[in-house]
Enzyme design. Structure first.
Site, PDB file in Angstrom:
ATOM      1  CG  ASP A  36     -39.065 -20.493 -31.467  1.00 54.40           C
ATOM      2  OD1 ASP A  36     -38.097 -20.613 -30.695  1.00 54.40           O
ATOM      3  OD2 ASP A  36     -39.051 -20.869 -32.655  1.00 54.40           O
ATOM      4  CE  LYS A  73     -43.019 -23.515 -34.081  1.00 56.99           C
ATOM      5  NZ  LYS A  73     -43.806 -24.221 -35.115  1.00 56.99           N
TER       6      LYS A  73
END
Length: 470
Positions: free
Chosen positions: A248, A270
């Site tokens: 992420d 994310k």
């Protein structure tokens, strides 16, 4: 390149060392790693070299040195301790047709000795053409850490089995066999001390000619706070083994540089407050990839088991009987304390460390931050930027002095690292002034002398706690 790296065979060949003192002994120590016949040219030998002769590890030739002394040698090293004598012996050695290394005289060297990482029969040689020996040693240290100490013995086992593999495994399957041997169960067993079991598995597979089906695996790997040299050796190993890596935005791009070049990389978003990839989708995808027999790394900032949603991914993997492991990383609180040059705990001052979060799973649930704010505690909020006004108000309301010192640590260990010192009352404004909007730590210590105010505000806090700490 001014020098071409090459390995020189030493079996049944002489390695000649001219000199009888410490310089010659240094070269002898290095050459003892080979199976060559060491020949020492000197009138007198120091005790270390004399012992090599006495134990049969080297031959001593005290006769006058001529070009014939160096003929047919695999290598020649000259180190008498006298630069003039070394230069004269260099001329004799060249007249004898030798490839020569003269200690501390690069201009007289045909060959140079690299820094070595020895996992015999696996050997890594590191050279800088004599320009930066300190750098070579630093690289050697890094490579030493990367290569498992048992690698050499496993490579030797593989070498003993090559004939059997050539005789019994079809040519079209040999690459797959060796890929499995070095990248899957046999190597994993060997490096954990199960050498005999690993050898038996290899021999059985060669005999049956049936390669096991590739077994998928998931590793939840902690990428640490950002700086790639804070990764564990196991984390680097998993990155280099991975077929696919899910990461992420919090993972520093430099960390991904440590991964295998042909590993597939999947960005899963994310972003704070806007999870483009919901957690259940990520969990399902990593399990699906592992079910194909691929080695999957879920790369997480910090430590996977600290606010990293590792439990959900562990449950998803185990529900499908996929092998899964956690590779811990340096969590942001530890890294921040290290870069501040401070300890998270201190004898007689803070005997409790609390890691909590400003982001609740249930937005409707009441916060209980004050329950952690007891004297003698270091309190660290992860993901506390958005909740900073509520954190400040809650702790103040429950008796904490608004002037209490607070440290804000953002992008810890990265080039963009920010450390802001402020107070509890000024926390929201300090974040705005520093333009910190992403993930950052909010850290504060609650001193023992805060006990009276807090104990009055928090019913479960007792004077016994103060007595014990005092």
């Amino acid at each position: 390149m001014h020098s071409f790296p090459m390995f020189i065979r030493t079996t049944n060949r002489r390695i000649v060392i001219a000199g009888g003192g410490e310089q010659a002994a240094q070269k002898a120590r290095l050459m003892l790693k080979t199976d060559g016949q060491l020949v020492l040219l000197a009138q007198d030998l120091d005790p270390e070299l004399a012992d090599l002769v006495a134990t049969g590890r080297a031959l001593h030739d005290p006769s006058p040195i001529t070009p014939a002394s160096f003929a047919d040698a695999a290598m020649v090293f000259i180190g008498t301790g006298c630069p003039g004598m070394d230069a004269a012996l260099h001329m004799l050695a060249k007249a004898g047709g030798a490839q020569v290394n003269v200690v501390d005289q690069p201009s007289l060297c045909d060959i140079t000795t690299p820094s070595l990482v020895d996992r015999d029969p696996v050997v890594v040689a590191i050279g800088t053409e004599g320009t930066a020996p300190v750098l070579a040693r630093q690289i050697k240290t890094q490579v030493e850490q990367m290569l498992d100490p048992r690698l050499g013995s496993f490579a030797a086992l593989a070498g003993r089995l090559r004939g059997a593999v050539a005789a019994q495994i079809p040519r079209s399957d040999r690459r797959a066999f060796w890929r499995w041997a070095f990248g899957d169960t046999p190597w994993q067993m060997h490096k954990t001390g199960q050498e005999r079991a690993a050898a038996d598995l290899l021999k059985q597979t060669i005999h049956t000619r049936a390669l096991p089906a590739s077994t998928g695996h998931i590793a939840l790997v902690g990428a640490g706070p950002g700086a790639r040299d804070l990764l564990t050796l196991r984390a680097v190993e998993r990155l280099q083994e991975a077929d696919v890596i899910f990461y992420d935005r919090l993972v520093d791009p430099e960390v991904l540089e440590l991964a295998r070049r042909d590993a597939e990389r999947v960005f899963v978003g994310k972003v704070v407050g806007a999870h483009a990839w919901p957690q259940d989708r990520i969990s399902a995808l990593i399990v699906a990839e592992a079910a194909k027999g691929r080695r999957v790394v879920r790369l997480k900032s910090g430590d996977p088991s600290i606010f990293g949603r590792a439990a959900e991914e562990l449950d998803a993997a185990r529900a499908q009987n996929i092998p899964v492991e956690i590779v811990p990383g340096v969590t942001a609180a530890s890294a921040a304390a290290a870069f501040l040059g401070q300890s998270l705990t201190q004898r007689g001052q803070t005997d409790t460390l609390v890691l909590t979060t400003g982001q609740h799973c249930d937005d409707q649930a009441p916060e209980n931050w004050a329950a952690h704010a007891v004297p003698g505690t270091t309190l660290v909020f992860y993901m506390g930027v958005g909740a900073a006004p509520r954190i400040s108000a809650s702790l103040h309301q429950h008796g904490l002095n608004p002037g209490s010192a607070v440290t804000i640590a953002a992008d810890v260990s990265k080039a963009t690292q920010q450390i802001v010192q402020t107070t509890l009352a000024d926390l929201p404004a300090a974040l705005q002034r520093a333009a910190i909007t992403g993930n950052a730590l909010v850290m504060l210590r609650i001193p023992l002398d805060a006990a009276p105010a807090i104990s009055a505000a928090i019913p479960f806090y007792t004077a016994h706690k103060v007595a014990v700490q005092s």
